[in-house]
Design an enzyme around this catalytic site. Structure first.
Site, PDB file in Angstrom:
ATOM      1  N   ILE A  12     -35.351  31.314 -67.234  1.00 32.99           N
ATOM      2  CA  ILE A  12     -34.845  30.001 -66.825  1.00 32.99           C
ATOM      3  C   ILE A  12     -36.006  29.074 -66.443  1.00 32.99           C
ATOM      4  O   ILE A  12     -36.065  27.913 -66.861  1.00 32.99           O
ATOM      5  CB  ILE A  12     -33.843  30.150 -65.651  1.00 32.99           C
ATOM      6  CG1 ILE A  12     -32.647  30.991 -66.109  1.00 32.99           C
ATOM      7  CG2 ILE A  12     -33.394  28.772 -65.148  1.00 32.99           C
ATOM      8  CD1 ILE A  12     -31.649  31.360 -65.025  1.00 32.99           C
ATOM      9  N   TYR A 181     -29.046  42.989 -54.618  1.00 33.95           N
ATOM     10  CA  TYR A 181     -29.471  41.783 -55.323  1.00 33.95           C
ATOM     11  C   TYR A 181     -28.712  40.567 -54.787  1.00 33.95           C
ATOM     12  O   TYR A 181     -29.297  39.535 -54.439  1.00 33.95           O
ATOM     13  CB  TYR A 181     -29.223  41.948 -56.830  1.00 33.95           C
ATOM     14  CG  TYR A 181     -29.289  40.656 -57.602  1.00 33.95           C
ATOM     15  CD1 TYR A 181     -30.511  40.060 -57.892  1.00 33.95           C
ATOM     16  CD2 TYR A 181     -28.127  40.008 -58.029  1.00 33.95           C
ATOM     17  CE1 TYR A 181     -30.568  38.847 -58.582  1.00 33.95           C
ATOM     18  CE2 TYR A 181     -28.178  38.811 -58.718  1.00 33.95           C
ATOM     19  CZ  TYR A 181     -29.394  38.240 -58.994  1.00 33.95           C
ATOM     20  OH  TYR A 181     -29.449  37.053 -59.667  1.00 33.95           O
TER      21      TYR A 181
HETATM   22  C1  UD1 Z   1     -24.553  40.196 -62.426  1.00 34.98           C
HETATM   23  C2  UD1 Z   1     -24.699  39.281 -61.264  1.00 34.98           C
HETATM   24  C3  UD1 Z   1     -25.312  37.980 -61.717  1.00 34.98           C
HETATM   25  C4  UD1 Z   1     -26.573  38.213 -62.504  1.00 34.98           C
HETATM   26  C5  UD1 Z   1     -26.260  39.133 -63.678  1.00 34.98           C
HETATM   27  C6  UD1 Z   1     -27.485  39.493 -64.502  1.00 34.98           C
HETATM   28  C7  UD1 Z   1     -22.789  39.984 -59.880  1.00 34.98           C
HETATM   29  C8  UD1 Z   1     -21.375  39.667 -59.503  1.00 34.98           C
HETATM   30  N1  UD1 Z   1     -23.372  39.089 -60.720  1.00 34.98           N
HETATM   31  O1  UD1 Z   1     -23.550  39.625 -63.156  1.00 34.98           O
HETATM   32  O2  UD1 Z   1     -25.597  37.193 -60.610  1.00 34.98           O
HETATM   33  O3  UD1 Z   1     -27.075  37.005 -62.953  1.00 34.98           O
HETATM   34  O4  UD1 Z   1     -25.722  40.336 -63.173  1.00 34.98           O
HETATM   35  O5  UD1 Z   1     -28.375  40.257 -63.750  1.00 34.98           O
HETATM   36  O6  UD1 Z   1     -23.361  40.943 -59.443  1.00 34.98           O
HETATM   37  N2  UD1 Z   1     -21.207  45.197 -69.274  1.00 34.98           N
HETATM   38  C9  UD1 Z   1     -20.811  46.064 -70.268  1.00 34.98           C
HETATM   39  N3  UD1 Z   1     -21.773  46.716 -70.972  1.00 34.98           N
HETATM   40  C10 UD1 Z   1     -23.097  46.561 -70.726  1.00 34.98           C
HETATM   41  C11 UD1 Z   1     -23.501  45.672 -69.699  1.00 34.98           C
HETATM   42  C12 UD1 Z   1     -22.521  45.003 -68.990  1.00 34.98           C
HETATM   43  O7  UD1 Z   1     -19.616  46.254 -70.521  1.00 34.98           O
HETATM   44  O8  UD1 Z   1     -23.903  47.180 -71.415  1.00 34.98           O
HETATM   45  C13 UD1 Z   1     -20.151  44.497 -68.520  1.00 34.98           C
HETATM   46  C14 UD1 Z   1     -20.231  44.780 -67.044  1.00 34.98           C
HETATM   47  O9  UD1 Z   1     -19.534  45.961 -66.721  1.00 34.98           O
HETATM   48  C15 UD1 Z   1     -19.581  43.536 -66.464  1.00 34.98           C
HETATM   49  C16 UD1 Z   1     -19.955  42.442 -67.473  1.00 34.98           C
HETATM   50  O10 UD1 Z   1     -20.367  43.108 -68.635  1.00 34.98           O
HETATM   51  O11 UD1 Z   1     -18.203  43.688 -66.428  1.00 34.98           O
HETATM   52  C17 UD1 Z   1     -21.055  41.523 -67.036  1.00 34.98           C
HETATM   53  O12 UD1 Z   1     -22.162  42.290 -66.618  1.00 34.98           O
HETATM   54  P1  UD1 Z   1     -23.629  41.681 -66.353  1.00 34.98           P
HETATM   55  O13 UD1 Z   1     -24.069  40.893 -67.505  1.00 34.98           O
HETATM   56  O14 UD1 Z   1     -24.475  42.790 -65.860  1.00 34.98           O
HETATM   57  O15 UD1 Z   1     -23.437  40.599 -65.271  1.00 34.98           O
HETATM   58  P2  UD1 Z   1     -22.568  40.476 -63.960  1.00 34.98           P
HETATM   59  O16 UD1 Z   1     -22.301  41.792 -63.352  1.00 34.98           O
HETATM   60  O17 UD1 Z   1     -21.474  39.539 -64.246  1.00 34.98           O
END
Ligand code: UD1
Length: 370
Positions: A12, A181
């Protein structure tokens, strides 16, 4: 104007540097070039900005870097949610303490700092807001282990147990950070705002939702799902989808995030305020996986693993009214257009798929199911 961007070599921060240089500002960057994010010095560094490599908490460098600076964009942070749950001290040090040292430097030494814009995160909300047809608006805690083990993925009303409907989350929602975090991002936000207020330095906190776009580290398995899926697909591995894939997030293009930052710098109506920076649209993780495989023209099929990651929320998307009213901000990039840009860029860069290793690490720590 002379402007400091901490984390200005990052995803960013680097886009912000480009935009500020373009606007004619003198931009200085302070960045630690964290090896987890950067394999080498990034090739997109802006030749019209001045770079200092070091930590935000290093007062010797900071003193030099702050000379003549009027605006600070504080983007530097360690960003792995899962990782923060087993490298606790490192995250608190990098995010909370280093921000504290930067603020110490600002308030105890001569400088010209007149404005701070700090990168905060939707993660500080914990779960998003929901509506129960009987109980109205509710702010549930994370789903219990017991609920997750029964594969009941949707959020249940904390009052009556009925299945709820997600609502846009506004800035008034009580903060319930549920990862180290997230706790450190709340610290960054609150420390900057409180010091800003006490010393009359207008400060604005921007709560980014799920940001994606070019320059996102595709080889860092601790970043967001768009980068992880891109790197899986590029390496011919199926994206692994947790839960049932119908959990949603608010995905926002990095270009819109930059626009919000510039408005926060320019508009006094943002002084001492916090703003959601999202699109207001909820997109499911399954849709993300399908869109990326389609755009990469890949034959891999996303796999729904029906497992869950500890600490994951079910739904969170932004109520965007406040930033629209006070800063006049409206996102301009659609999800489709943004994903196309991400893939066009992703096709040109290398991506090591480190996901399995990071996944194993989470398993060992009991942060994802075996
Ligand atoms: C988290 C943080 C956010 C941060 C982001 C990236 C929270 C609520 N938010 O977001 O501030 O910017 O991480 O570090 O903690 N998923 C899969 N498969 C994967 C990876 C992720 O299914 O391989 C799913 C996760 O289970 C989740 C969704 O994708 O349901 C989003 O995950 P992710 O991108 O890690 O972000 P957040 O958890 O939303």
């Amino acid at each position: 104007m002379k402007i400091l961007v901490t984390g200005g070599a990052g995803f960013i921060g680097s886009h912000l540097v480009d935009a500020l240089v373009e606007e004619g500002h003198e931009v200085v960057v302070l960045d630690s070039l964290d090896p987890q994010v950067h394999q080498d010095e990034p090739d997109y560094m802006n030749s019209r900005a001045t770079y200092h490599f070091g930590r935000v908490g290093d007062l010797t460098i900071l003193e030099r870097v702050l000379e003549g600076v009027e605006v600070i964009f504080h983007e530097a942070a360690a960003v792995g949610v899962g990782q923060s749950m087993y490298e606790i001290a490192r995250y608190v040090e990098a995010n909370t303490f280093e921000t504290a040292r930067m603020l110490d430097q600002i308030v105890n030494h001569e400088n010209q700092v007149k404005r701070i814009v700090v990168a905060s995160s939707m993660s500080i909300y914990g779960e998003g807001a929901y509506e129960c047809e009987d109980c109205g608006v509710v702010y549930p805690e994370l789903r219990s282990d017991e609920q997750m083990k029964r594969r009941i993925w949707e959020m249940q009303c904390p009052e009556c147990g009925k299945t709820t409907k997600p609502l846009p989350t506004d800035e008034e929602k009580p903060l319930k950070p549920r990862s180290i975090y997230a706790i450190t991002k709340r610290d960054q936000e609150e420390m900057c705002l409180s010091v800003g207020q006490a010393y009359g330095i207008p400060t604005t906190a921007l709560r980014y939702f799920n940001v994606y776009g070019p320059r996102q580290s595709l080889s860092n398995p601790y970043t967001g799902v768009c980068a992880i899926f891109s790197s899986r697909i590029k390496n011919n591995n199926p994206p692994l989808i947790f839960e049932d894939g119908l959990q949603t997030r608010d995905f926002i293009s990095v270009h819109d995030i930059i626009k919000a930052n510039i408005l926060a710098m320019k508009k006094r109506s943002g002084d001492y305020e916090t703003f959601n920076v999202g699109t207001g649209n909820a997109i499911s993780i399954l849709e993300v996986a399908e869109k990326l495989t389609e755009l990469y023209s890949s034959d891999v099929k996303p796999e729904i693993v029906n497992k869950f990651r500890a600490g994951d929320i079910r739904h969170c998307f932004a109520d965007t009214r406040k930033i629209e009213q006070k800063l006049g901000f409206k996102p301009e990039h659609s999800f489709e257009e943004g994903m196309r840009e991400l893939v066009a860029w992703g096709e040109k860069v290398e991506a090591e798929d480190e996901f399995e290793q990071a996944y194993e690490e989470l398993k060992v720590k009991g942060l994802v199911e075996e």
